[in-house]
Design an enzyme around this catalytic site. Structure first.
Site, PDB file in Angstrom:
ATOM      1  N   GLY A   1       4.612   4.021 -17.626  1.00  0.00           N
ATOM      2  CA  GLY A   1       4.273   4.758 -16.400  1.00  0.00           C
ATOM      3  C   GLY A   1       4.532   3.929 -15.159  1.00  0.00           C
ATOM      4  O   GLY A   1       5.180   2.887 -15.220  1.00  0.00           O
ATOM      5  N   ASN A   2       4.032   4.387 -14.025  1.00  0.00           N
ATOM      6  CA  ASN A   2       4.172   3.611 -12.784  1.00  0.00           C
ATOM      7  C   ASN A   2       2.943   3.813 -11.901  1.00  0.00           C
ATOM      8  O   ASN A   2       2.029   4.557 -12.270  1.00  0.00           O
ATOM      9  CB  ASN A   2       5.475   3.993 -12.060  1.00  0.00           C
ATOM     10  CG  ASN A   2       5.503   5.460 -11.681  1.00  0.00           C
ATOM     11  OD1 ASN A   2       4.641   5.931 -10.951  1.00  0.00           O
ATOM     12  ND2 ASN A   2       6.484   6.193 -12.192  1.00  0.00           N
ATOM     13  N   ARG A   3       2.921   3.159 -10.758  1.00  0.00           N
ATOM     14  CA  ARG A   3       1.688   3.084  -9.959  1.00  0.00           C
ATOM     15  C   ARG A   3       1.533   4.214  -8.945  1.00  0.00           C
ATOM     16  O   ARG A   3       0.614   4.195  -8.144  1.00  0.00           O
ATOM     17  CB  ARG A   3       1.637   1.746  -9.222  1.00  0.00           C
ATOM     18  CG  ARG A   3       1.463   0.569 -10.170  1.00  0.00           C
ATOM     19  CD  ARG A   3       1.535  -0.742  -9.422  1.00  0.00           C
ATOM     20  NE  ARG A   3       0.611  -0.791  -8.309  1.00  0.00           N
ATOM     21  CZ  ARG A   3       0.645  -1.701  -7.351  1.00  0.00           C
ATOM     22  NH1 ARG A   3       1.584  -2.621  -7.361  1.00  0.00           N
ATOM     23  NH2 ARG A   3      -0.236  -1.684  -6.380  1.00  0.00           N
ATOM     24  N   SER A   4       2.407   5.192  -8.980  1.00  0.00           N
ATOM     25  CA  SER A   4       2.290   6.257  -7.979  1.00  0.00           C
ATOM     26  C   SER A   4       0.952   7.001  -8.118  1.00  0.00           C
ATOM     27  O   SER A   4       0.555   7.372  -9.219  1.00  0.00           O
ATOM     28  CB  SER A   4       3.444   7.250  -8.163  1.00  0.00           C
ATOM     29  OG  SER A   4       3.217   8.383  -7.374  1.00  0.00           O
TER      30      SER A   4
END
Ligand code: CTP
Length: 430
Positions: A219-222
């Site tokens: 995933g990512n930090r958005s």
């Protein structure tokens, strides 16, 4: 330092009148009040008699630190029925009942709140809450249109659970959302005028999750906050909004917005193509993973099964580029670029190159890293247009950045001029 000089040095706190109408949602006004005072605003609560049947004056007094009255004959020597409206920087009414909206539309002044609404010359935000039948009634709709034609901001109500067991449109938006709208109006009084009526906007937000097995993903930090802010402001400007959301922080669905949930980049791509087919404006604010694992294990990968294999990745589709190739005649496409810059190339130069490469009409460029943009409440950057115009977006809450995008859209996109109204919607009201 004595107290007199410290008072003089204190920053001037914006003065907000918080009107509270007589509906069950009056209890949520306490949360609106708490959030406004905690963010440094001076708030004077003016309830109606009906509101005081739901929440006692003592609660509002304790939370605001100011006297509370519904009656213009209290403290007459201070002329509150005139002074409160004249001195306010913003009037917010939450909840605004059908009755209160009708009185405001027709200039009645039979209590302190309706007097205040007549004397206020600052921005006024009415946040309706009522049953769906009352909201949809032609009388209410005419009153709302009349108020909007005068520049009063009548917010779109949310949909969901109403009093009792029924659900529908007419629910008070989330208190956090009301506060966001109020803060935006304090900075830009025209930020919520109805310039997007008749426009269908499709927005993607949040981060994608690329699954490895049934419990793990890349995933990512958005947080999705910028995409949600774009959706919130567009809906309040009158647009029909479809928000396609990947993984986000714990965010309430903005009022008046249709939400579609997705997980992976491929799911996001399918959903965006579907909604874009009918959209006038498409905004790709989602943080899409560029790669996904080649294989997805059908069961949880166990550490007992020996040393792990390296994860092989394959490229995800570039959804923005695909949407640009598939664009409908006259459709406007907006991209985002979150860049860090490096020794050779600035954030802005990376943004300019990305605008060329992706072929979209507008690109919102943000600097990221060092606590900027991701998972933050505030944002800043530039709005690059394919006609070469570059507009700096000042640092501020993400709703303010959203407002800058929606304000810049009509001049940057003449193909949509048939849809955009420069002026607040002027409706005929018999
Ligand atoms: N985007 C997309 N599909 C992808 C990757 C990105 O639609 N597979 C969109 C994003 O939603 C954003 C824009 O493209 O609107 C730019 O995203 P960004 O990650 O900055 O660009 P990339 O094309 O991935 O380029 P790079 O990461 O190499 O800078």
């Amino acid at each position: 330092m004595n107290s007199a000089s410290s008072d003089a040095d204190a920053p001037v706190r914006p003065r907000i009148v918080l009107g509270v109408g007589g509906g069950i949602a009056a209890y949520k006004a306490c949360e609106v009040l708490r959030r406004l005072t905690e963010s440094g605003h001076s708030v004077r609560v003016v309830p109606t008699e009906g509101a005081l049947k739901f929440v006692g004056a003592a609660t509002f007094e304790a939370l605001s630190g100011q006297v509370v009255s519904a009656d213009p004959f209290d403290d007459v020597h201070e002329v509150p029925h005139v002074k409160l409206g004249q001195n306010a920087d913003l009037v917010v009414v939450a909840p605004a009942t059908a009755n209160l909206i009708a009185k405001a539309a027709h200039g009645l002044a039979d209590d302190l709140l309706t007097n205040t609404l007549l004397t206020a010359r600052c921005p006024v935000l009415l946040v309706p809450a009522m049953h769906t039948e009352m909201w949809e009634h032609p009388a209410t709709q005419h009153n709302v249109a009349l108020l909007r034609s005068r520049g009063v901001v009548v917010a779109e109500p949310a949909s969901g659970r109403l009093t009792g067991k029924d659900t529908g449109k007419g629910r008070l938006p989330d208190p956090a959302e009301i506060v966001e709208l109020a803060r935006l109006l304090l900075v830009r009084s025209d930020a919520l005028q109805r310039t997007l009526e008749g426009v269908h906007v499709a927005i993607s937000a949040g981060g994608t999750r690329e699954p490895l097995d049934p419990v793990r993903f890349i995933g990512n930090r958005s947080s999705g906050k910028q995409g949600y802010a774009l959706a919130r402001v567009a809906a309040q400007r009158g647009a029909r909004v479809t928000l396609v959301a990947g993984n986000t922080a714990d965010l309430a669905t903005p009022a008046g917005v249709d939400l579609v949930r997705v997980g992976s980049a491929v799911e996001l791509r399918d959903a965006m193509h579907k909604v874009a087919a009918d959209a006038d404006v498409v905004v790709m604010a989602a943080a899409v993973a560029d790669f996904r694992p080649v294989s997805l294990s059908g069961h949880k990968i166990k550490k007992t099964s020996g040393d792990p294999d390296p994860i092989s990745l394959t490229k995800n589709p570039d959804i923005l580029a695909e949407l640009v190739s598939a664009r409908r005649e006259g459709q406007v496409i907006v991209g985002f670029a979150a860049e860090t810059g490096d020794e050779t190339t600035s954030v802005l130069d990376y943004g300019r190159a990305k605008l060329q490469r992706k072929g979209c009409d507008l690109l919102v460029v943000n600097a990221v890293g060092d606590g900027k943009a991701f998972e933050q409440e505030d944002n800043a950057g530039w709005l690059l247009s394919k006609d070469g115009a570059e507009t700096p977006i000042p640092h501020g809450p993400k709703t303010q950045v959203a407002s800058a995008v929606w304000t810049r859209l009509p001049p940057a996109c003449p193909s949509l001029s048939r849809l955009f109204s420069d002026q607040p919607a002027q409706k005929e009201c018999p």
